[in-house]
Design an enzyme around this catalytic site. Structure first.
Site, PDB file in Angstrom:
ATOM      1  N   LYS A   2       0.903  -1.210   0.059  1.00 23.17           N
ATOM      2  CA  LYS A   2       0.160  -0.039   0.102  1.00 23.17           C
ATOM      3  C   LYS A   2       0.920   1.256  -0.002  1.00 23.17           C
ATOM      4  CE  LYS A   2      -3.786  -2.389   2.306  1.00 23.17           C
ATOM      5  NZ  LYS A   2      -4.505  -2.596   3.601  1.00 23.17           N
ATOM      6  N   TYR A   8      -4.976  -4.584  -7.479  1.00 28.93           N
ATOM      7  CA  TYR A   8      -4.900  -4.425  -6.125  1.00 28.93           C
ATOM      8  C   TYR A   8      -4.324  -6.085  -5.511  1.00 28.93           C
ATOM      9  CZ  TYR A   8      -5.906  -4.646  -1.099  1.00 28.93           C
ATOM     10  OH  TYR A   8      -6.071  -4.417   0.218  1.00 28.93           O
ATOM     11  N   VAL A  59      -0.089  -8.985   6.115  1.00 30.17           N
ATOM     12  CA  VAL A  59      -0.648  -9.998   6.860  1.00 30.17           C
ATOM     13  C   VAL A  59      -0.039 -11.598   6.542  1.00 30.17           C
ATOM     14  CG1 VAL A  59      -3.151  -9.330   7.293  1.00 30.17           C
ATOM     15  CG2 VAL A  59      -2.687 -10.740   5.127  1.00 30.17           C
TER      16      VAL A  59
END
Length: 310
Positions: A69, A194, A264
């Site tokens: 990001k 994404y 994550v």
């Protein structure tokens, strides 16, 4: 400062943090990530002169996930400017989980609070310009390859497919953004981009190099090459402090005190301005999605080496 930091010290800190690898769980909601050994832990520290110190599982490949990001935001800011980006994504931290939808509905503008939560990152993905998905993805890949000096950085196709097949919440976020006029590009194409850049595969050495470029305000200190403007680096490091560790960012700022962004898959990219970039990998996560042992390792490093910026 480099002389004070030794490989022996780094190994000792890693050994202490290893005891925390059994305190969390791998990200089982993405099937490919569920296959990781939760007992792994690795760290690399990159200094301005190019020296690298490493300990633990430093050659294990893992995916950037939300660390990406930062770099999609860099591309979007460089292509569109701050005004365009921040008309569609906010600058405020959130106390909600990274994949929460509640603020999108309850805030009048329906604008994601910041680019580090999933809704904000999906909106940012919609701002990356290019002729097609591959071209837009290559804007991110090319920058990461140059920053790390690793031309082999690419998308892990298995993780990408696994994410795409289990991404109902992200689809809900994207369609809400589309309905609200925040996202103006094709929903499925934007999500595909994404998912792809979240699935870019790296090592801790790679993200330590990335962190060092951010620490040096967007330049490769060794070559003098500038990858992005100093102002863009400043914005990203500020987001790392305020929003980079999901809804544990405030706690991390107090306990560790350096800009950092987690993902994550268990990665954490951190930097100490003008001093070092740090890459950590530990796939055992706490309930907020951050590496348990990775946070402990960074807290120990920060205390022992007085890294905190505050």
């Amino acid at each position: 400062m480099k002389e004070a930091l030794t490989g022996t010290q780094l190994q000792a800190v890693l050994n202490q943090a290893l005891a925390y690898t059994d305190k969390g769980k791998v990200a089982a909601y993405i099937p490919e990530l569920a296959k990781e050994d939760p007992g792994q832990l690795g760290v690399s520290v990159c200094f301005p002169d190019g020296t690298m110190l490493s300990a633990g599982n430093v050659d294990v490949r893992f995916t950037l996930q939300s660390i990406s990001k930062i770099f999609s935001l860099i591309i979007a800011l460089c292509q569109n400017g701050q005004k365009h980006v921040f008309e569609r994504v906010g600058k405020e931290p959130t106390g909600d989980p990274f994949n929460s939808i509640i603020k999108l509905e309850t805030i009048k503008s329906h604008k994601p609070l910041n680019p580090m939560i999933n809704a904000g990152a999906i909106a940012v993905a919609g701002m990356i310009q290019g002729e097609n998905i591959d071209d837009r993805l290559n804007r991110v890949l090319d920058m990461l390859r140059k920053m790390t000096g690793n031309p082999a950085i690419c998308v892990n196709e298995a993780v990408y497919c696994s994410e795409k097949s289990t991404a109902d919440r992200n689809r809900a976020l994207a369609w809400f953004l589309k309905d609200s006029g925040i996202l103006t590009t094709d929903v499925e194409e934007t999500l595909d981009l994404y998912f792809r850049y979240c699935s870019i595969e790296v090592s801790v050495k790679d993200i330590a190099h990335m962190g060092m470029v951010l620490a040096a305000d967007g330049i490769d200190v060794q070559t003098g090459e500038r990858f992005f403007p100093e102002e863009v680096a400043r914005i990203c490091k500020t987001f790392m402090v305020t929003c980079g560790m999901y809804n544990a960012s405030g706690e991390f700022a107090i306990d560790v005190g350096i800009p950092a962004k987690s993902g994550v898959a268990g990665g954490i990219m951190a930097c100490v301005p003008h001093r070092m970039g740090i890459g950590v990998f530990g796939p055992s996560l706490d309930e907020k999605g951050n590496s348990v042992a990775g946070i402990k390792l960074l807290a120990l490093l920060s205390k022992e080496w007085k890294l905190g910026i505050f």
